[in-house]
Design an enzyme around this catalytic site. Structure first.
Site, PDB file in Angstrom:
ATOM      1  N   GLU A  27       0.828  -1.205   0.000  1.00 24.38           N
ATOM      2  CA  GLU A  27       0.000   0.000   0.000  1.00 24.38           C
ATOM      3  C   GLU A  27       0.864   1.259   0.000  1.00 24.38           C
ATOM      4  OE1 GLU A  27      -1.583   1.707   3.528  1.00 24.38           O
ATOM      5  OE2 GLU A  27      -1.164  -0.068   4.745  1.00 24.38           O
ATOM      6  N   LYS A  88      -5.759  10.583   0.721  1.00 23.19           N
ATOM      7  CA  LYS A  88      -5.855   9.223   1.267  1.00 23.19           C
ATOM      8  C   LYS A  88      -7.079   8.592   0.607  1.00 23.19           C
ATOM      9  CE  LYS A  88      -6.841   6.927   5.638  1.00 23.19           C
ATOM     10  NZ  LYS A  88      -7.169   7.165   7.053  1.00 23.19           N
ATOM     11  N   VAL A 108      -5.424   0.030   2.932  1.00 21.36           N
ATOM     12  CA  VAL A 108      -5.547  -1.430   2.836  1.00 21.36           C
ATOM     13  C   VAL A 108      -6.732  -1.773   1.930  1.00 21.36           C
ATOM     14  CG1 VAL A 108      -6.153  -3.520   4.139  1.00 21.36           C
ATOM     15  CG2 VAL A 108      -4.413  -1.948   5.028  1.00 21.36           C
ATOM     16  N   ASP A 140     -17.207   4.792  13.728  1.00 18.27           N
ATOM     17  CA  ASP A 140     -15.981   4.806  12.927  1.00 18.27           C
ATOM     18  C   ASP A 140     -15.413   3.389  12.821  1.00 18.27           C
ATOM     19  OD1 ASP A 140     -13.623   5.243  11.623  1.00 18.27           O
ATOM     20  OD2 ASP A 140     -12.982   6.916  12.884  1.00 18.27           O
ATOM     21  N   ASP A 144     -11.531  -1.009   5.583  1.00 13.96           N
ATOM     22  CA  ASP A 144     -10.637  -2.168   5.415  1.00 13.96           C
ATOM     23  C   ASP A 144     -11.355  -3.474   5.781  1.00 13.96           C
ATOM     24  OD1 ASP A 144      -8.700  -0.282   4.877  1.00 13.96           O
ATOM     25  OD2 ASP A 144      -7.525  -0.667   6.699  1.00 13.96           O
ATOM     26  N   LYS A 161      -3.268  -1.626  15.762  1.00 10.84           N
ATOM     27  CA  LYS A 161      -2.829  -0.727  16.838  1.00 10.84           C
ATOM     28  C   LYS A 161      -3.908  -0.613  17.892  1.00 10.84           C
ATOM     29  CE  LYS A 161       0.459   2.423  14.886  1.00 10.84           C
ATOM     30  NZ  LYS A 161       0.388   2.277  13.432  1.00 10.84           N
TER      31      LYS A 161
HETATM   32  N1  PSU Z   1      -2.838   1.557  10.686  1.00  9.04           N
HETATM   33  C1  PSU Z   1      -1.520   1.684  10.855  1.00  9.04           C
HETATM   34  N2  PSU Z   1      -0.782   2.304   9.908  1.00  9.04           N
HETATM   35  C2  PSU Z   1      -1.350   2.792   8.759  1.00  9.04           C
HETATM   36  C3  PSU Z   1      -2.754   2.653   8.585  1.00  9.04           C
HETATM   37  C4  PSU Z   1      -3.455   2.024   9.565  1.00  9.04           C
HETATM   38  O1  PSU Z   1      -1.019   1.243  11.875  1.00  9.04           O
HETATM   39  O2  PSU Z   1      -0.642   3.375   7.915  1.00  9.04           O
HETATM   40  C5  PSU Z   1      -3.398   3.145   7.316  1.00  9.04           C
HETATM   41  C6  PSU Z   1      -3.648   1.965   6.354  1.00  9.04           C
HETATM   42  O3  PSU Z   1      -3.499   2.430   5.026  1.00  9.04           O
HETATM   43  C7  PSU Z   1      -5.099   1.629   6.605  1.00  9.04           C
HETATM   44  C8  PSU Z   1      -5.676   2.988   6.855  1.00  9.04           C
HETATM   45  O4  PSU Z   1      -5.726   0.972   5.536  1.00  9.04           O
HETATM   46  O5  PSU Z   1      -4.685   3.674   7.607  1.00  9.04           O
HETATM   47  C9  PSU Z   1      -6.984   2.924   7.585  1.00  9.04           C
HETATM   48  O6  PSU Z   1      -7.565   4.193   7.598  1.00  9.04           O
HETATM   49  P1  PSU Z   1      -9.094   4.346   8.056  1.00  9.04           P
HETATM   50  O7  PSU Z   1      -9.106   3.963   9.509  1.00  9.04           O
HETATM   51  O8  PSU Z   1      -9.411   5.792   7.803  1.00  9.04           O
HETATM   52  O9  PSU Z   1      -9.879   3.412   7.190  1.00  9.04           O
HETATM   53 MN    MN Z   2     -12.557   5.741   9.812  1.00  9.25          MN
END
Ligand code: PSU
Ligand code: MN
Length: 305
Positions: A27, A88, A108, A140, A144, A161
């Site tokens: 990614e 993003k 992802v 939220d 993914d 995380k």
């Molecule tokens: N978690 C991490 N590092 C990252 C991401 C998530 O520890 O870089 C990034 C990945 O690209 C993941 C995205 O797909 O953040 C998820 O964002 P959101 O929660 O907005 O879907």
């Molecule tokens: Mn989100």
């Protein structure tokens, strides 16, 4: 639909896919929105080198000038790492970026979409998005998780995380029918830490076993992907209590600043790096290398089946 109107696959990646040779998707949000420049530039090159050393071809994904790119040149990698005016891009953003000629980094979810369009079944990342803490009021939940439910790509990660609710994330994956494997661990890892306190569906002992489970899922016609939790190597793991405190502090700062939606994950990642004086970045880099290595081994095994 003519995919060629939207999709550019690097020649090396295209011929590898056509020949049934192992390829690993990567990614670009981890570069543009997950790590600082120029550390991400060194990282981007090294992660590709590791995949090649295992006998697979790396394919980093991005959206550049309204085109889906599978496999980036050095210049395109640099563009993603600099991250200036790089959006993003998750599933919902994809048609907008393509129709308007935009440039963005893939999460992802969108990396899985591009990988699937290009015929690449294995993907290495750092951590996945998931159910955020407090999702019962914010709703939220990262796209993914829906992507894992629907798109046939095996994703190797170091877990999630603790900015996320790991228990709820695993419940969601169970509901969506996504197998969650641990590589030589019976616990789903917690990114910086090897253990989260939550179990996996199965402890896989080898890349061959992971490949066989993925092959079996897809042979059965079961839609969607698979998640492989690969714990950070012992020597780079951080202390669970220390990181819990750091993450609580970052979450409190995000609340104070009123950060929401797609900005929350990049905000938290940057603050965690700041609070740990870069120590978390070193761990992030090493766990992603470790995931690239395992993903390449899985791709090699899958290519044999
Ligand atoms: N978690 C991490 N590092 C990252 C991401 C998530 O520890 O870089 C990034 C990945 O690209 C993941 C995205 O797909 O953040 C998820 O964002 P959101 O929660 O907005 O879907
Ligand atoms: Mn989100």
């Amino acid at each position: 639909m003519n995919l060629k109107n939207y999709l550019d696959i690097a020649p090396e990646v295209k011929s590898a896919v056509e020949a049934g040779k192992p390829v690993v998707a990567l990614e670009s949000t981890i570069l543009s929105h997950g790590m600082p420049y120029p550390e991400n530039l060194t990282f981007a090159a090294e992660v590709e080198r590791i995949i090649r050393a295992e006998g697979a071809i790396p394919a980093t994904m991005a959206i550049i000038d309204g085109r889906m790119k599978v496999g980036l040149s050095a210049g395109e990698l640099e563009l993603m790492c600099k991250g200036e005016n790089v959006a993003k891009v998750s599933r919902r953003d994809l048609p907008i970026l393509l129709a308007t000629g935009g440039t963005g980094a893939t999460t992802v979810a969108s990396t899985m979409i591009l990988a699937s369009l290009a015929g690449i079944p294995v993907f290495a990342t750092g951590g996945i998005g998931g159910v955020h803490r407090g999702a019962e009021t914010t709703m939220d939940i990262s796209a993914d998780l829906q992507e894992l439910a629907h798109t046939p790509v095996a994703v190797v990660c170091a877990g999630a995380k603790m900015i996320l609710d790991i228990g709820l994330t695993l419940e969601y994956l169970e509901t969506m029918g996504v197998p969650v494997l641990g590589y030589n661990t019976d616990q789903f890892p917690a990114f910086y830490c090897r253990k989260s306190g939550f179990g996996v569906d199965y402890t896989a002992k080898s890349a061959a076993e992971i490949a066989k489970i993925a092959r079996t899922k897809w042979d059965l016609g079961l839609a969607g992907g698979m998640l492989i939790g690969n714990p950070v190597p012992e020597e780079y793991a951080l202390d669970f209590d220390e990181m819990s405190a750091v993450i609580d502090k970052a979450l409190a700062a995000a609340k104070e600043d009123g950060v929401r939606g797609k900005n929350i994950t990049p905000y938290l990642l940057a603050h965690i790096v700041e609070y740990t004086g870069g120590k978390s970045l070193a761990t992030n880099i090493q766990l992603a290398y470790n995931n690239a290595r395992l993903a390449a081994k899985v791709a090699v095994e899958l290519a044999k089946l």
